[in-house]
Write an enzyme that holds these catalytic residues in place. Structure first.
Site, PDB file in Angstrom:
ATOM      1  N   THR A  26      18.019  17.293  41.651  1.00  0.00           N
ATOM      2  CA  THR A  26      19.449  16.937  41.671  1.00  0.00           C
ATOM      3  C   THR A  26      20.436  17.873  42.034  1.00  0.00           C
ATOM      4  O   THR A  26      20.336  19.011  42.010  1.00  0.00           O
ATOM      5  CB  THR A  26      19.616  16.545  40.172  1.00  0.00           C
ATOM      6  OG1 THR A  26      18.869  15.374  39.753  1.00  0.00           O
ATOM      7  CG2 THR A  26      20.941  15.997  40.000  1.00  0.00           C
ATOM      8  N   GLY A  27      21.655  17.607  42.641  1.00  0.00           N
ATOM      9  CA  GLY A  27      22.663  18.213  43.180  1.00  0.00           C
ATOM     10  C   GLY A  27      23.049  18.106  44.644  1.00  0.00           C
ATOM     11  O   GLY A  27      22.290  17.290  45.289  1.00  0.00           O
ATOM     12  N   GLY A  83      17.599  22.347  43.166  1.00  0.00           N
ATOM     13  CA  GLY A  83      18.654  23.377  43.695  1.00  0.00           C
ATOM     14  C   GLY A  83      18.816  24.096  42.504  1.00  0.00           C
ATOM     15  O   GLY A  83      17.809  23.945  41.313  1.00  0.00           O
ATOM     16  N   ASP A  85      21.557  27.063  39.925  1.00  0.00           N
ATOM     17  CA  ASP A  85      22.948  27.467  39.771  1.00  0.00           C
ATOM     18  C   ASP A  85      22.938  28.907  40.052  1.00  0.00           C
ATOM     19  O   ASP A  85      23.905  29.803  40.537  1.00  0.00           O
ATOM     20  CB  ASP A  85      23.707  27.002  38.700  1.00  0.00           C
ATOM     21  CG  ASP A  85      23.757  25.478  38.594  1.00  0.00           C
ATOM     22  OD1 ASP A  85      24.273  24.998  39.509  1.00  0.00           O
ATOM     23  OD2 ASP A  85      23.072  25.220  37.632  1.00  0.00           O
ATOM     24  N   GLY A  96      21.557  23.209  35.620  1.00  0.00           N
ATOM     25  CA  GLY A  96      22.214  22.302  34.854  1.00  0.00           C
ATOM     26  C   GLY A  96      23.616  21.906  35.083  1.00  0.00           C
ATOM     27  O   GLY A  96      24.460  21.336  34.555  1.00  0.00           O
ATOM     28  N   GLU A 104      15.380  17.521  34.885  1.00  0.00           N
ATOM     29  CA  GLU A 104      14.765  18.631  35.818  1.00  0.00           C
ATOM     30  C   GLU A 104      13.503  19.483  35.145  1.00  0.00           C
ATOM     31  O   GLU A 104      12.647  19.876  35.912  1.00  0.00           O
ATOM     32  CB  GLU A 104      15.718  19.243  36.424  1.00  0.00           C
ATOM     33  CG  GLU A 104      16.752  18.590  36.974  1.00  0.00           C
ATOM     34  CD  GLU A 104      18.247  19.446  37.364  1.00  0.00           C
ATOM     35  OE1 GLU A 104      18.965  19.090  38.396  1.00  0.00           O
ATOM     36  OE2 GLU A 104      18.662  20.395  36.569  1.00  0.00           O
ATOM     37  N   LYS A 122      23.901  31.823  45.374  1.00  0.00           N
ATOM     38  CA  LYS A 122      23.182  31.593  44.277  1.00  0.00           C
ATOM     39  C   LYS A 122      22.185  32.943  43.524  1.00  0.00           C
ATOM     40  O   LYS A 122      21.742  33.039  42.478  1.00  0.00           O
ATOM     41  CB  LYS A 122      22.755  30.501  44.091  1.00  0.00           C
ATOM     42  CG  LYS A 122      23.330  29.133  44.601  1.00  0.00           C
ATOM     43  CD  LYS A 122      24.076  28.585  43.624  1.00  0.00           C
ATOM     44  CE  LYS A 122      24.755  27.196  44.048  1.00  0.00           C
ATOM     45  NZ  LYS A 122      23.703  26.081  44.256  1.00  0.00           N
TER      46      LYS A 122
HETATM   47  C1  5RP Z   1      21.845  19.973  38.198  1.00  0.00           C
HETATM   48  C2  5RP Z   1      21.097  21.121  38.770  1.00  0.00           C
HETATM   49  C3  5RP Z   1      21.505  21.464  40.112  1.00  0.00           C
HETATM   50  O1  5RP Z   1      20.222  21.798  40.940  1.00  0.00           O
HETATM   51  C4  5RP Z   1      22.192  22.825  40.332  1.00  0.00           C
HETATM   52  O2  5RP Z   1      23.407  22.547  39.624  1.00  0.00           O
HETATM   53  C5  5RP Z   1      22.675  23.221  41.639  1.00  0.00           C
HETATM   54  O3  5RP Z   1      23.602  22.098  42.353  1.00  0.00           O
HETATM   55  P1  5RP Z   1      24.162  22.318  43.653  1.00  0.00           P
HETATM   56  O4  5RP Z   1      23.019  22.256  44.573  1.00  0.00           O
HETATM   57  O5  5RP Z   1      25.188  21.019  43.674  1.00  0.00           O
HETATM   58  O6  5RP Z   1      25.080  23.814  43.555  1.00  0.00           O
HETATM   59  O7  5RP Z   1      20.646  22.032  38.197  1.00  0.00           O
HETATM   60  O8  5RP Z   1      21.566  19.662  36.865  1.00  0.00           O
END
Ligand code: 5RP
Length: 224
Positions: A26-27, A83, A85, A96, A104, A122
């Site tokens: 997700t993301g 993905g 953070d 998250g 996830e 990241k």
């Molecule tokens: C969602 C997540 C995402 O994978 C994480 O926040 C990274 O997001 P993005 O790829 O938009 O930077 O953990 O719960």
């Protein structure tokens, strides 16, 4: 390719082969992975079954015609791509930011292999600059919030449209502003044993590969 998120999403899709059960993250980075899987299903006849990590990803995958199954209807997931953070050199990380950490993590722990896809911003030396999301049951969440305050974790409820954010699993998110997490495993254990905490965004020892998007091209880091 100018978009580093797109670059790593497409690269990760190369690890997906016919017959796999694939965890779809997700993301905004995982988005590109899911798009590429959808393209391969449509144009190359790739034969996979997807397991999704949020309602948003389920909608995206369904719209692309990716066959889907519920996590409970598969014995295990062959490969999950998601993905993150933050990720450190031990491949531990924080997830998250998109509030999907519970689903996830459930998919991740049911996966034989997990790859994270991140842009270079990241990758960190020490986790914690990104606020650590903690998913909590709504009942008693104000008391939990006060507990985190007394521990000096500088909590804040995740707010969406002026209200406490409610996750896909109907819980709240409390973000902890820790600045620097000296011992991620110890904090993970502590949160695992805190009543009212459903799950937290520390992912420890679950990842085998990280694909980092860099202007010169994707870098694949393997756990040794
Ligand atoms: C969602 C997540 C995402 O994978 C994480 O926040 C990274 O997001 P993005 O790829 O938009 O930077 O953990 O719960």
């Amino acid at each position: 390719m100018s978009n580093l998120k797109e670059q790593v999403g497409i690269k990760a899709a190369e690890f997906v082969t016919d017959g796999m059960v694939v965890g779809l993250g997700t993301g905004s980075t995982a988005y590109y992975f899911v798009q590429e899987i959808g393209r391969r299903v449509k144009e190359e006849g790739l034969q996979i079954v997807g397991v999704t990590t949020s309602h948003a990803t389920a909608e995206q995958a369904a719209s692309l015609g990716i066959p889907l199954k519920n996590i409970d209807d598969v014995e295990s997931v062959d490969l999950t791509v998601d993905g993150a953070d933050e990720v450190d050199s031990q491949f531990n990380g924080i997830k998250g930011g998109g509030a999907a950490l519970l689903m996830e993590k459930v998919v991740a722990v049911n996966s034989k292999d997990c790859i994270w896809i991140v842009d270079e911003s990241k990758v960190v030396e020490t986790l914690g600059a990104f606020k650590l999301p903690v998913e909590v049951v709504q009942y008693g969440s104000e008391n939990l919030f006060r507990l985190f305050e007394t521990k000096g974790y500088r909590p804040s409820f995740r707010i969406t449209n002026g209200k406490k954010h409610v996750t896909d699993m109907q819980n709240f998110i409390i973000d902890l502003d820790l600045g620097r997490i000296e011992d991620a495993r110890a904090l993970s254990d502590e949160l695992d044993h805190t009543v009212g905490v459903v799950e937290h965004g520390l992912f420890i020892g679950l990842i085998s590969k990280v694909i980092v998007g860099r202007p010169e091209g994707p870098q694949i880091l393997e756990k040794n």
